[in-house]
Design a protein around this motif. Sequence first.
Motif, mmCIF file in Angstrom:
data_model
loop_
_atom_site.group_PDB
_atom_site.id
_atom_site.type_symbol
_atom_site.label_atom_id
_atom_site.label_comp_id
_atom_site.label_asym_id
_atom_site.label_seq_id
_atom_site.Cartn_x
_atom_site.Cartn_y
_atom_site.Cartn_z
ATOM 1 N N LEU A 232 -26.816 -8.398 -4.340
ATOM 2 C CA LEU A 232 -27.416 -8.474 -5.666
ATOM 3 C C LEU A 232 -28.626 -7.551 -5.762
ATOM 4 C CD1 LEU A 232 -27.123 -9.977 -8.374
ATOM 5 C CD2 LEU A 232 -28.694 -11.702 -7.477
ATOM 6 N N GLU A 246 -21.641 -15.497 -11.270
ATOM 7 C CA GLU A 246 -22.541 -15.417 -12.415
ATOM 8 C C GLU A 246 -23.605 -16.509 -12.402
ATOM 9 O OE1 GLU A 246 -20.128 -15.693 -15.902
ATOM 10 O OE2 GLU A 246 -19.885 -17.868 -15.768
ATOM 11 N N MET A 249 -27.087 -15.538 -10.484
ATOM 12 C CA MET A 249 -27.767 -14.273 -10.759
ATOM 13 C C MET A 249 -29.124 -14.473 -11.415
ATOM 14 S SD MET A 249 -24.729 -11.743 -11.941
ATOM 15 C CE MET A 249 -23.298 -11.512 -10.919
#
Length: 298
Positions: A232, A246, A249
């Motif tokens: 990430l 998702e 994040m």
Amino acid sequence: MKTGDLGELAAFVAIAEEGGFRRAAARLNLTASTLSHSLRSLEQKLGVRLVNRTTRTVSLTEAGHALLAQIGPAFASIETAVETMNDFRDHPAGTIRLSVPRTIVARVLTPKFRAFADLYSDVTLEIAAENGFVDIVKQGFDAGIRLGESLDRDMVAVRVTPDLRTAVVASPEYLSRFSPPETPRDLHRHRCIGWRQTGSGALYRWEFEKDGRALNVAVNGPLVLDDPDLMLGAALEGVGLAYATEQYMGGHLASGRLIRVLEDWCPSYPGFFLYYPSRRQSPAALRALVDVLRIPSA
């Protein structure tokens, strides 16, 4: 049989089940040299070698296997009997050893550490944060947390996260230099951040699904990592496209620091579960942890 003999037998069982002196010593809260001395004493009393030792490995002899088959279940029953004493306490007590992926420690467990410690001050959580799949029984863990799809059917599984959904993301700067992919097959034209799976050592193939059609894509790129948080971070720096979840994040999508692509190709899948062997009575301290972490089924 003398009391000391029981201690030596317990040391032998721990060494056999853990596959080494170091892990067995940690399990019994003893030093490796103490365990080695206990094993030598037991072998001298029995007149047979129980364990073959090298500088790197420990394996049971034929006599060792025979002894473990006889006394292993008895010691497991003793541990279970002792653990049931927790049922007579006002609060559970003892140490619970968990094997958990690093990202789950930060996002699922850490926010609940304080509440658990306040409720169960006599329980110690010992967490091994490791991304690779481990045999929790062989390595002496009370429980683990992994994706539901990867668990054996003979495990008790308790949901600790909702269903998850995958996402392919990149920074705005990266997408200003490279046109967004329209289908997974376009990924061969992109710089993709690879994920080396801990344990198997294989490069993860990105999984996609749309209208009942599934694709697994082997991606290429300038960087391969073995930790989702590092992947990430690399995506935020504009290195390339990253395949992630998702839900984990943070606010990067909402803030615009990361942008999704191929959203219509990204499926949902079962989330993470705490799991433990079903064939043994679960310790009171573990049942308390389950109560704190459990969430309703999706």
